[in-house]
Design an enzyme around this catalytic site. Structure first.
Site, PDB file in Angstrom:
ATOM      1  N   ARG A  45       7.141   1.996   1.153  1.00 23.30           N
ATOM      2  CA  ARG A  45       7.450   0.572   1.259  1.00 23.30           C
ATOM      3  C   ARG A  45       7.824   0.007  -0.109  1.00 23.30           C
ATOM      4  O   ARG A  45       8.699  -0.848  -0.225  1.00 23.30           O
ATOM      5  CB  ARG A  45       6.273  -0.197   1.855  1.00 23.30           C
ATOM      6  N   ARG A  96      -0.890  -8.622  -3.641  1.00 29.27           N
ATOM      7  CA  ARG A  96      -0.925  -7.555  -2.639  1.00 29.27           C
ATOM      8  C   ARG A  96      -0.169  -8.041  -1.412  1.00 29.27           C
ATOM      9  O   ARG A  96      -0.368  -9.155  -0.932  1.00 29.27           O
ATOM     10  CB  ARG A  96      -2.367  -7.212  -2.257  1.00 29.27           C
ATOM     11  N   ARG A 106       1.528  11.392  -8.474  1.00 33.52           N
ATOM     12  CA  ARG A 106       0.936  11.471  -7.137  1.00 33.52           C
ATOM     13  C   ARG A 106       1.802  10.788  -6.079  1.00 33.52           C
ATOM     14  O   ARG A 106       1.323  10.384  -5.025  1.00 33.52           O
ATOM     15  CB  ARG A 106      -0.477  10.878  -7.118  1.00 33.52           C
ATOM     16  N   GLY A 118       0.806  -1.212   0.000  1.00 30.60           N
ATOM     17  CA  GLY A 118       0.000   0.000   0.000  1.00 30.60           C
ATOM     18  C   GLY A 118       0.839   1.261   0.000  1.00 30.60           C
ATOM     19  O   GLY A 118       0.561   2.208  -0.735  1.00 30.60           O
ATOM     20  N   ARG A 163       7.751  -4.339  12.793  1.00 33.00           N
ATOM     21  CA  ARG A 163       6.949  -4.348  11.571  1.00 33.00           C
ATOM     22  C   ARG A 163       7.836  -4.538  10.340  1.00 33.00           C
ATOM     23  O   ARG A 163       7.506  -5.312   9.438  1.00 33.00           O
ATOM     24  CB  ARG A 163       6.170  -3.028  11.435  1.00 33.00           C
ATOM     25  N   ASP A 174      -1.614  -6.080  14.228  1.00 32.54           N
ATOM     26  CA  ASP A 174      -2.408  -5.768  15.419  1.00 32.54           C
ATOM     27  C   ASP A 174      -3.506  -6.820  15.570  1.00 32.54           C
ATOM     28  O   ASP A 174      -3.801  -7.564  14.640  1.00 32.54           O
ATOM     29  CB  ASP A 174      -2.995  -4.347  15.379  1.00 32.54           C
ATOM     30  N   SER A 214      -0.369  -5.236   5.642  1.00 28.95           N
ATOM     31  CA  SER A 214      -0.574  -5.563   7.043  1.00 28.95           C
ATOM     32  C   SER A 214      -2.042  -5.862   7.272  1.00 28.95           C
ATOM     33  O   SER A 214      -2.913  -5.459   6.495  1.00 28.95           O
ATOM     34  CB  SER A 214      -0.109  -4.408   7.932  1.00 28.95           C
TER      35      SER A 214
END
Length: 243
Positions: free
Chosen positions: A25, A88, A44, A21, A225, A212, A91
């Site tokens: 990353r 994809r 963008r 996403g 993470r 989480d 998290s």
């Protein structure tokens, strides 16, 4: 050739795309894992890089957050850039107590209450399967590399789940269970991706790292993470060698 959201030329993007996403990353993955990564899109600030991973050409491109953003970028990749496979990587939150922080989850089916399919394709669809072809390769790769992988169903939300009150969450899960759907995890992009793949006869799936849980009081640090996500990233990249 370009689209309103992607300045890459036809041929700049590989047949297989790894899709986190976060644009940063995508940059991290390209710089850490790809040989000679080339920045092919920054419209963008949604970065896309193409390079070699163990001699295989791979593109890593961000999707942004939420189904509308994923819907735009994955549709254009499939429709205009001849992409065949999208994994994809992201998290997720755990919806069952036996999922631990940093477990890697592979989605089988994805349910949403969103009207994404209705608005985009006049299709009152709320459930879509991931690609069995991609999933079988990912599971075999995980086994070969002794990577623990948990396969199960996923909820795709329009709102960020941890912000729900417990009362609203309980009502939400009552509605989901009435659909005979029992998810392990939750995220925010996979339905749009996999619905686009279904519509265009392409392949898509979703790999997630648990960061989480409603059953944990502790949450992941940024360092944890990164390491946990890197394990998932390597699984996606190693799997992509077989497509």
């Amino acid at each position: 050739m370009s689209t309103p959201h992607n300045e890459a030329n036809l041929g700049d993007i590989a047949k297989t795309v790894i899709m986190p996403g976060d644009p940063l990353r995508a940059k991290h993955i390209a710089e850490k894992f790809l040989e000679n990564p080339k920045l092919v899109n920054q419209v963008r600030n949604v970065y896309a890089y193409t390079g070699k991973y163990k001699e295989k050409e791979i593109t890593v491109m961000a999707s942004g957050m939420g189904m509308p953003s994923m819907g735009i970028y994955s549709f254009e990749l499939f429709k205009f850039y001849d992409v065949e496979n999208i994994i994809r990587i992201g998290s997720c939150g755990a919806y069952v107590p036996d999922l631990n922080l940093f477990d890697i989850v592979l989605s089988k089916s994805i349910f949403t209450e969103s009207t994404y399919a209705l608005g985009f394709n006049n299709d009152d669809c709320h459930l879509v399967d991931t690609s069995n072809k991609l999933n079988e390769v990912i599971k075999a790769t995980a086994s070969e590399n002794n990577v623990k992988l948990i396969e199960g169903d996923t909820i795709c939300n329009d709102s960020f789940d941890p912000y729900m009150t417990q009362e609203n969450f309980d009502k939400f899960m009552d509605r989901v269970h009435k659909q005979n759907f029992y998810p392990l995890s939750a995220e925010m992009e996979a339905f749009a991706l996999c619905y686009n793949a279904k519509m265009l006869n392409k392949n898509a799936t979703c790999l997630m790292t648990v960061v989480d849980s409603r059953f944990e009081t502790q949450s992941a640090t940024s360092e944890q993470r990164e390491q946990g996500l890197d394990n998932m990233i390597k699984l996606a990249l190693n799997s992509s060698l077989k497509f």
